[in-house]
Motif scaffolding. Structure first.
Motif, short mmCIF file in Angstrom:
data_model
loop_
_atom_site.label_atom_id
_atom_site.label_comp_id
_atom_site.label_asym_id
_atom_site.label_seq_id
_atom_site.Cartn_x
_atom_site.Cartn_y
_atom_site.Cartn_z
N ARG A 134 0.84 -1.20 0.00
CA ARG A 134 0.00 0.00 0.00
C ARG A 134 0.87 1.25 0.00
O ARG A 134 0.56 2.23 -0.71
CB ARG A 134 -0.93 -0.01 1.22
CG ARG A 134 -1.84 1.21 1.30
CD ARG A 134 -2.73 1.19 2.53
NE ARG A 134 -3.63 2.34 2.54
CZ ARG A 134 -4.56 2.56 3.46
NH1 ARG A 134 -4.71 1.71 4.48
NH2 ARG A 134 -5.32 3.65 3.39
N PRO A 165 -5.81 7.62 8.45
CA PRO A 165 -6.87 6.69 8.05
C PRO A 165 -7.18 6.74 6.56
O PRO A 165 -7.73 5.79 6.00
CB PRO A 165 -8.07 7.15 8.89
CG PRO A 165 -7.47 7.81 10.09
CD PRO A 165 -6.23 8.48 9.59
N SER A 296 -5.37 -1.83 1.57
CA SER A 296 -5.72 -2.65 2.73
C SER A 296 -5.71 -1.78 3.98
O SER A 296 -5.20 -0.66 3.98
CB SER A 296 -4.71 -3.79 2.88
OG SER A 296 -3.41 -3.26 3.10
N ASP A 297 -6.28 -2.31 5.05
CA ASP A 297 -6.30 -1.57 6.30
C ASP A 297 -4.90 -1.58 6.92
O ASP A 297 -4.11 -2.52 6.72
CB ASP A 297 -7.28 -2.21 7.28
CG ASP A 297 -8.73 -2.09 6.80
OD1 ASP A 297 -9.02 -1.13 6.05
OD2 ASP A 297 -9.55 -2.96 7.17
N TRP A 298 -4.62 -0.52 7.70
CA TRP A 298 -3.36 -0.51 8.43
C TRP A 298 -3.40 -1.55 9.54
O TRP A 298 -4.47 -1.87 10.08
CB TRP A 298 -3.09 0.86 9.04
CG TRP A 298 -2.93 1.98 8.04
CD1 TRP A 298 -3.68 3.11 7.94
CD2 TRP A 298 -1.95 2.08 7.01
NE1 TRP A 298 -3.23 3.91 6.93
CE2 TRP A 298 -2.16 3.30 6.33
CE3 TRP A 298 -0.90 1.27 6.59
CZ2 TRP A 298 -1.39 3.73 5.25
CZ3 TRP A 298 -0.12 1.69 5.52
CH2 TRP A 298 -0.36 2.89 4.87
N GLU A 300 -2.78 -3.48 13.18
CA GLU A 300 -2.91 -3.10 14.59
C GLU A 300 -1.52 -3.17 15.24
O GLU A 300 -0.71 -4.00 14.84
CB GLU A 300 -3.87 -4.06 15.31
CG GLU A 300 -5.28 -4.11 14.73
CD GLU A 300 -6.06 -2.81 14.92
OE1 GLU A 300 -5.59 -1.96 15.69
OE2 GLU A 300 -7.13 -2.67 14.30
N ALA A 303 -3.77 1.01 13.48
CA ALA A 303 -5.14 1.43 13.17
C ALA A 303 -5.83 2.04 14.38
O ALA A 303 -6.57 3.02 14.26
CB ALA A 303 -5.93 0.23 12.65
N ARG A 307 -7.32 5.93 14.77
CA ARG A 307 -8.70 6.24 15.16
C ARG A 307 -8.71 7.22 16.33
O ARG A 307 -9.54 8.13 16.39
CB ARG A 307 -9.45 4.96 15.51
CG ARG A 307 -9.86 4.13 14.31
CD ARG A 307 -10.88 3.09 14.68
NE ARG A 307 -10.32 2.06 15.55
CZ ARG A 307 -9.75 0.94 15.11
NH1 ARG A 307 -9.63 0.72 13.80
NH2 ARG A 307 -9.28 0.04 15.95
#
Length: 468
Positions: A134, A165, A296-298, A300, A303, A307
């Motif tokens: 990404r 985000p 894709s999501d970052w 943990e 993430a 937030r």
């Protein structure tokens, strides 16, 4: 310092800022500072809102007065800020404005609620392979937008990549030379960080879009392994490795083991010949071909941290600007010390006077008794008795005439007194000489003691030559 309490202080910390100090400005152009984001050798960066409560947060950079006062510096600052304004991409913060108001030279950009790549790796660990791809795709988009606007970043590195985000973004492009030298190595006419500078820039001073691709390759290697491909540091040895040597074999082997396709792509980005490096558009295509075209999501806990950043920013945006003074660390009043006389000092002084008076009265009484006793013994004999007391209503002195004897002094006493005066006069110069000979020893030296802390290491030059 009194701690900022309540939702405002929590929101500031979540947003990545710290409370303002009393010395920080209350207004910067049309912006009201809420907190401090960072500071460096050239100035300070504030998290701010518009004074009219318009939505959105800004990162406002204020240049130190000693630089801002120079007309040449201001012209260069404004010119490079205008270059920033030409870049239109979601992969970089938008320029909101610049100004020189009330002796403050400032530039405001959109605030991106996130962590730098350097912070994310240090605090949240290495991203997953999908997260690294990404980065390849989104930083490729950023470099494509810069190239289209005719902008060369010149200082792309992990601390100049923001993860939010919304994705990855590049910051401090085109303005790093004028407004952020806190982490920049100034080497001759070269500007940048040695471990991420392109070899042609080090050797020849030439820098273009291909140079940014080299820096991007170094940055992605760091994201994937936690190490720069040519080692860390700012010295001449790092510059020499970047300019003439291959990347660290252990780092590249680790990368090849975890993701061979990524290792091949990054090896091409790190080619010494700029012509052998992929274009920014090819980086995006390579990510799509590797099956990572969709973001894709970052990972943990990154993430979660992002937030929290968003939540803190939301609170600050919904807080009226008139309440912003609550975010400032209050200045605690300093009370002037009240002079209080030492306990018992007056009592001690009165006791001393009483003791002296009592001693004088007692001495006079003893003298009167000796003068009037019936045996007729001369009072002068008392002065020669070792157990006798010589009394005086006044404090004793070293001069003659201190005897309380009322009788005249006979010849023997005159000779004795004369001898004593001669001895006293012969002793005085010796004592004075001894004191004067000791005086230099008791006088503090005015010569400062060298601590060795002010010496500076020589600054390495940017001229890198290949050794035989």
């Amino acid at each position: 310092m009194t701690e900022i309490s309540g939702a405002g202080g929590t929101a500031l910390r979540q947003a990545g800022a710290v409370p303002l100090l009393p010395a920080d400005p209350v207004r910067i152009g049309p912006y009201v500072p809420l907190g401090l984001l960072g500071s460096g050798g050239m100035g300070r960066v504030y998290l701010a809102r518009r004074a009219d409560d318009a939505p959105g947060l800004a990162a406002v950079k204020v240049i130190r007065p000693e630089y801002a006062e120079g007309p040449d510096f201001r012209r260069r600052f404004e010119r490079e800020a205008a270059v920033h304004g030409r870049v239109r991409t979601p992969r970089a913060p938008h320029l909101l404005g610049t100004g020189f108001d009330d002796a403050l030279l400032w530039m405001a950009t959109e605030y991106l609620p996130g962590l730098s790549l350097a912070e994310a790796v240090r605090e949240c660990g290495l991203p997953a392979p999908a997260g690294v791809w990404r980065l390849v795709a989104e930083l490729g988009e950023a470099l494509s937008a810069l190239a289209a606007a005719g902008v060369v970043h010149r200082d792309l590195k992990p601390s100049n990549v923001i993860l939010s985000p919304r994705g990855a973004h590049v910051i401090d492009f085109g303005i790093s030379r004028a407004a952020d030298s806190s982490a920049i190595t100034m080497s001759g006419n070269r500007v940048g960080t040695a471990a991420y500078m392109a070899p042609e820039y080090l050797r020849e001073g030439r820098c273009d879009a291909a140079s940014d691709v080299f820096s991007l390759g170094c940055t992605i290697v760091y994201a994937a392994t936690g190490h720069a491909p040519f080692g860390d540091g700012t010295g001449v040895d790092v510059m020499h490795r970047v300019a003439f040597e291959a990347p660290d074999t252990e780092v590249m082997a680790e990368l090849a083991t975890s993701d061979p396709a990524l290792a091949v792509l990054l090896a091409a980005c790190l080619a010494k010949d700029p012509a052998g490096r992929p274009a920014p558009r090819q980086l995006i295509d390579a990510a799509t071909a590797a099956g990572h075209g969709r973001a894709s999501d970052w990972h943990e806990p990154l993430a979660v941290r992002l937030r929290e950043r968003q939540q803190g920013c939301a609170v600050l945006e919904n807080t009226p600007v008139r309440q912003s003074p609550h975010f400032r660390t209050p200045l605690e009043p300093v009370l002037a010390p009240v002079a209080v006389p030492a306990a018992g000092k007056g009592r001690r002084h009165r006791s001393l006077l009483a003791a002296v008076a009592g001693l004088a009265v007692g001495a006079v009484a003893v003298g009167a008794f000796l003068l009037t006793r019936p045996d007729g013994t001369p009072a002068a004999a008392a002065s020669t008795d070792p157990g006798s007391v010589t009394a005086s209503a006044a404090p004793a002195s070293s001069g003659p005439g201190t005897s309380v004897s009322p009788s005249g002094t006979d010849k023997g006493e005159k000779k004795s007194k004369k001898k004593k005066e001669d001895e006293d006069s012969s002793e005085e110069p010796r004592g004075a000489a001894e004191q004067s000979s000791r005086a230099p020893d008791s006088t503090p030296s005015a010569t400062p003691v060298s601590g060795g802390g002010s010496s500076k290491a020589p600054t390495p030059t940017a001229t890198v030559t290949k050794t035989a």
